[in-house]
Design an enzyme around this catalytic site. Structure first.
Site, short mmCIF file in Angstrom:
data_model
loop_
_atom_site.label_atom_id
_atom_site.label_comp_id
_atom_site.label_asym_id
_atom_site.label_seq_id
_atom_site.Cartn_x
_atom_site.Cartn_y
_atom_site.Cartn_z
N LYS A 184 50.57 41.53 39.59
CA LYS A 184 49.04 41.14 38.13
C LYS A 184 48.06 41.70 38.17
CE LYS A 184 45.70 37.26 37.89
NZ LYS A 184 45.94 35.79 37.74
N LYS A 186 44.76 43.48 35.62
CA LYS A 186 43.51 43.04 35.22
C LYS A 186 43.95 44.44 33.54
CE LYS A 186 42.13 39.38 37.36
NZ LYS A 186 41.96 37.84 37.09
N GLU A 237 48.31 36.82 30.53
CA GLU A 237 47.17 35.91 30.22
C GLU A 237 45.37 35.99 30.22
OE1 GLU A 237 46.63 35.99 34.85
OE2 GLU A 237 44.97 34.35 34.92
N LYS A 289 44.56 26.03 38.25
CA LYS A 289 43.29 26.79 38.90
C LYS A 289 42.88 24.85 38.98
CE LYS A 289 42.48 31.51 38.76
NZ LYS A 289 41.70 32.17 37.57
MG MG Z 1 43.11 34.85 34.91
#
Ligand code: MG
Length: 394
Positions: A184, A186, A237, A289
């Site tokens: 992943k 950013k 995301e 989360k």
């Molecule tokens: Mg996130």
């Protein structure tokens, strides 16, 4: 209305774990290198650790709040204060009047506005105490559906924002070489398309790649976000901000324009909002989360819902110490967590931890089968890394 009155009115209480004392700490874990996202930079990972103590048991929890109020409004010093001044006294007061279980925490703290990560830290400590007392693992507690918790989970890692596309690609290649099954990265405006192109080119088409914008784009960026489709990303995301009353509708509008699946993170603050987002088509992938929901048990309910409705989900992390990391691994063992999560080895981020390290084994991480988190705590390291502590008793 006083908190004491509210606690008495709201409390449903049953079994007695006999909580008499709660220890709060702020620990400071040095990061190997700063972790940069569009919402800010973390150089030292401070975190609040909660330990509930009874006559013959203890339970450990961790608050996921970051050092600064950038990801959400919660932050370490604020979480420590609200736990010390409000939540822990409320818990002890309630426990002195009648028994309290982990599943009561949501109602116990319903009087308080916000502070979901602080509330979840107490719930985790009680869950851990109950698992230790009952002789079962957190993973078993989190998974009541067949086929039960997985024995191992695939490891995924997040790469923070870097200065150049080439540097990002090099780090991605190094992580793949270490065995990570999912990368992943950013992204933010100005560090997106060319950076993704460099990473995809470096790691090849066979490695799962997703991007996380942490809400850095607006609805005026639709054309740019359409360009994501060429990279065969497993998802993007939180492309748009979670702020405002229409974030789910804005994401649903974007989802209609792009082929890349949208995953929501910051927008999903409750079970109800998660179900609504799925209904609206605002996301087709759910980042779970537990601290964001304010409850590990709510996170389990979300995974149950995703599994029942065939919606992909994965468990996200928050640069967690070994306590939160183990809890996330236990959650990721739920059969509803169908995609690779932010489940990485301790050594990927920290040079030191309060727990025994979590390690990779052929791209996977073992799900702890032990009962209770206490056995994983390195008490010497815990003392060494503690920068603030307080003990609150009835
Ligand atoms: Mg996130």
């Amino acid at each position: 209305m006083s908190c004491a009155r509210a606690s008495r009115r709201l409390l449903p209480v049953r079994m007695s774990p006999g909580i008499a004392t709660v220890e709060l700490r702020i620990v400071a874990l040095p990061l190997i290198e700063p972790f940069v996202a569009s919402h800010g930079t973390v150089t030292t990972r401070t975190a609040v650790i909660v330990r509930v103590i009874g006559d013959d048991f203890e339970g450990w929890g961790e608050c996921a709040a970051l050092p600064e109020p950038t990801y959400t409004s919660e932050y370490v010093d604020g979480a420590f204060a609200v736990l010390r001044d409000e939540l822990v006294p409320g818990l002890l007061r309630a426990a002195s009047e009648a028994p309290i279980e982990a599943k009561d925490v949501r109602r116990l703290f319903a009087f308080y506005a916000n502070h979901p990560m602080a509330r979840a830290a107490i719930e985790l400590a009680l869950l851990d105490a109950e698992c230790a007392a009952g002789g079962r693992s957190l993973a078993r507690r989190f998974t009541s559906v067949d086929p039960g918790p997985a024995p191992t989970v695939p490891a995924g890692v997040a790469i923070g924002l870097m200065d150049t596309a080439g540097a990002t690609a090099s780090v991605a290649a190094a992580r793949v070489a270490e065995g990570y099954r999912r990368i992943k990265m950013k992204i933010e405006p100005g560090r997106d398309i060319e950076f993704i192109r460099a990473v995809r080119s470096m790691i090849g088409a066979d490695v799962e790649l997703m991007v996380d914008a942490n809400g850095a784009y607006t609805s005026e960026d639709h054309a740019l976000l359409t360009q994501l489709d060429e990279f065969e990303l497993s998802c993007v995301e939180q492309p748009l901000s979670a702020d405002g009353p229409d974030d789910l509708e804005r994401h649903a509008a974007l989802a209609a324009l792009i082929n890349t699946p949208i995953c929501l993170d910051e927008s999903l603050t409750s079970i109800e909002r998660t179900e609504r987002a799925i209904e609206l088509g605002a996301c087709s992938v759910v980042c779970v989360k537990a601290p964001r929901y304010g409850s590990w048990l709510d996170a389990v309910a979300v995974l149950d819902h995703c599994r029942d409705h065939g919606v992909d989900a994965w468990v996200g992390g928050m640069l967690d110490t070994g306590i939160g990391r183990r809890a996330n691994i236990a959650l990721a063992a739920h059969p509803g967590a169908t995609r690779v999560g932010d489940i990485s080895a301790t050594a990927r981020f920290f040079t030191d931890d309060i727990c025994a390290p979590v390690t990779l084994n052929a791209g996977r991480i073992d799900v702890p089968a032990t009962t209770g988190l206490a056995s994983s705590i390195d008490r010497v390291a815990l003392e060494r890394l503690t920068i603030t502590s307080t003990t609150i008793s009835t």
